[in-house]
Design an enzyme around this catalytic site. Structure first.
Site, PDB file in Angstrom:
ATOM      1  N   VAL A   1      -4.531 -33.274   8.055  1.00 40.60           N
ATOM      2  CA  VAL A   1      -5.768 -33.099   7.094  1.00 40.60           C
ATOM      3  C   VAL A   1      -6.254 -34.573   7.111  1.00 40.60           C
ATOM      4  CG1 VAL A   1      -5.022 -31.100   5.603  1.00 40.60           C
ATOM      5  CG2 VAL A   1      -4.477 -33.620   5.012  1.00 40.60           C
ATOM      6  N   THR A   2      -7.744 -34.688   7.076  1.00 36.57           N
ATOM      7  CA  THR A   2      -8.635 -33.788   7.135  1.00 36.57           C
ATOM      8  C   THR A   2      -9.015 -33.682   8.644  1.00 36.57           C
ATOM      9  OG1 THR A   2     -10.489 -35.154   6.441  1.00 36.57           O
ATOM     10  CG2 THR A   2      -9.229 -33.930   4.721  1.00 36.57           C
TER      11      THR A   2
ATOM     12  N   GLN B   1     -17.349 -29.707  26.407  1.00 39.51           N
ATOM     13  CA  GLN B   1     -17.464 -30.517  27.859  1.00 39.51           C
ATOM     14  C   GLN B   1     -16.293 -30.393  28.622  1.00 39.51           C
ATOM     15  OE1 GLN B   1     -19.976 -34.144  27.124  1.00 39.51           O
ATOM     16  NE2 GLN B   1     -19.900 -33.899  25.244  1.00 39.51           N
TER      17      GLN B   1
ATOM     18  N   LYS C   1      -0.654 -45.920   7.659  1.00 43.50           N
ATOM     19  CA  LYS C   1      -1.582 -46.742   8.216  1.00 43.50           C
ATOM     20  C   LYS C   1      -2.752 -46.816   7.200  1.00 43.50           C
ATOM     21  CE  LYS C   1      -3.300 -41.733   9.311  1.00 43.50           C
ATOM     22  NZ  LYS C   1      -4.597 -41.838   8.564  1.00 43.50           N
TER      23      LYS C   1
ATOM     24  N   GLU D   1      -1.936 -41.929   5.075  1.00 41.09           N
ATOM     25  CA  GLU D   1      -3.021 -42.984   4.766  1.00 41.09           C
ATOM     26  C   GLU D   1      -2.693 -43.785   3.299  1.00 41.09           C
ATOM     27  OE1 GLU D   1      -6.889 -41.508   4.983  1.00 41.09           O
ATOM     28  OE2 GLU D   1      -7.595 -43.622   4.090  1.00 41.09           O
TER      29      GLU D   1
ATOM     30  N   ASP E   1      -1.068 -37.167   7.966  1.00 37.73           N
ATOM     31  CA  ASP E   1      -1.762 -37.408   6.485  1.00 37.73           C
ATOM     32  C   ASP E   1      -1.504 -35.890   5.697  1.00 37.73           C
ATOM     33  OD1 ASP E   1      -2.294 -39.813   7.452  1.00 37.73           O
ATOM     34  OD2 ASP E   1      -4.276 -39.460   7.052  1.00 37.73           O
TER      35      ASP E   1
ATOM     36  N   LYS F   1      -8.430 -44.520   9.013  1.00 45.53           N
ATOM     37  CA  LYS F   1      -8.547 -43.361   9.024  1.00 45.53           C
ATOM     38  C   LYS F   1      -7.670 -42.688  10.468  1.00 45.53           C
ATOM     39  CE  LYS F   1     -11.009 -42.881   5.760  1.00 45.53           C
ATOM     40  NZ  LYS F   1     -10.426 -42.450   4.230  1.00 45.53           N
TER      41      LYS F   1
ATOM     42  N   CYS G   1      -9.166 -37.777   9.358  1.00 48.40           N
ATOM     43  CA  CYS G   1      -8.132 -38.450  10.046  1.00 48.40           C
ATOM     44  C   CYS G   1      -7.700 -37.812  11.160  1.00 48.40           C
ATOM     45  CB  CYS G   1      -7.124 -38.736   9.145  1.00 48.40           C
ATOM     46  SG  CYS G   1      -7.576 -39.915   8.026  1.00 48.40           S
TER      47      CYS G   1
HETATM   48  N1  TIU Z   1      -6.284 -38.339   5.851  1.00 52.06           N
HETATM   49  C1  TIU Z   1      -7.908 -38.380   5.645  1.00 52.06           C
HETATM   50  O1  TIU Z   1      -8.507 -37.229   6.432  1.00 52.06           O
HETATM   51  N2  TIU Z   1      -8.507 -39.190   4.703  1.00 52.06           N
HETATM   52  C2  TIU Z   1      -9.528 -38.827   4.011  1.00 52.06           C
HETATM   53  O2  TIU Z   1     -10.140 -39.754   3.514  1.00 52.06           O
HETATM   54  N3  TIU Z   1     -10.113 -37.593   4.443  1.00 52.06           N
HETATM   55  C3  TIU Z   1     -11.445 -37.057   3.832  1.00 52.06           C
HETATM   56  O3  TIU Z   1     -11.717 -36.238   4.178  1.00 52.06           O
HETATM   57  N4  TIU Z   1     -11.829 -37.632   2.821  1.00 52.06           N
END
Ligand code: TIU
Length: 234
Positions: free
Chosen positions: A157-158, A202, A129, A72, A24, A132, A162
């Site tokens: 990210v992020t 862990q 996709k 996304e 993403d 997430k 995701c």
């Molecule tokens: N790709 C992804 O992480 N989608 C999000 O909406 N991330 C946020 O941190 N909002």
């Protein structure tokens, strides 16, 4: 076999069995005017991951490693967008609304696409996709299995949304995932730290954590091993 120095312990690197996963890296998340900013976030924190991710991407391409990208987003008619996802957050602009880079998180819009620095090239699949996780309602798993992939190098990210959702999904499907900490970004520094800590706790409950410098050193060693093996079988 070449090993990436990582936490909680070294990650064995086999170029043919590994995919670089770019999650993403879309304008909608890393630039102002997109979906990320509409949720009230400072997008500049995510841009920090682009430079290191570009180095890793270029090195993996040069090494012949399989590269796969995700985005996304939703269909232009929003028929795959759950009401709950559209309404949550009460943001001034929502998914499907028009922002300065086009309709937020809608496929085909400028903001939905991947930043220029990391743009996919010929031979690199792009998985679109709706959620997430990279494996939910996609052919991600099929594509990786067709290539014989068992291990994932994860950037994107992020971090706590995701990226680690995808790492958790990958873990349940039997993949080994290594997250490169300077190639993933969060709008929240404290979430960046805690999300990475959760992956490697862990004994590596979800996977491994390393960084671009340690990964690139191991990739060089793995390439050297492949060259020696090819020479020995000649
Ligand atoms: N790709 C992804 O992480 N989608 C999000 O909406 N991330 C946020 O941190 N909002």
């Amino acid at each position: 076999m070449a090993k990436v120095n990582a936490e909680p312990y070294d990650f064995e690197l086999s170029i043919p069995k590994t995919a670089l996963v770019m999650i993403d890296f879309q304008r909608d998340f890393v630039y102002p005017g997109g979906f990320g900013e509409s949720l009230g976030n400072d997008t500049s924190l995510l841009l920090r991951a682009v430079g290191p991710a570009q180095k890793v991407l270029n090195a993996c391409r040069a090494a012949g490693m399989f590269v796969i990208h995700t985005r996304e987003g939703h269909r232009p008619d929003l028929s795959d967008l759950p009401r709950a996802k559209r309404e949550r957050g009460n943001a001034p602009l929502r998914i499907g609304d028009k922002g300065s880079m086009g309709r937020l998180l809608v496929r085909g819009e400028y903001g939905h696409d991947i930043v220029d620095e990391l743009h996919p090239i010929e031979g690199e699949p792009v998985v679109d996709k709706p959620g997430k996780g990279a494996f939910y309602a996609t052919d991600m798993d099929t594509i990786l299995r067709m290539r014989g992939v068992e291990k994932l190098i994860v950037t994107g990210v992020t971090t706590e949304v995701c990226v680690t959702t995808s790492v958790r999904e990958a873990n349940d499907r039997g993949y080994d995932a290594l997250v490169l900490e300077d190639c993933v970004g969060s709008y929240f520094p404290e979430f960046q730290q805690s999300a990475l800590a959760m992956v490697k706790a862990q004994g590596g409950i979800f996977g491994w954590v390393s960084d671009s410098a340690r990964f690139l050193a191991a990739l060089e060693a793995a390439r050297g091993e492949m060259v020696s093996m090819a020479a020995a079988t000649r």
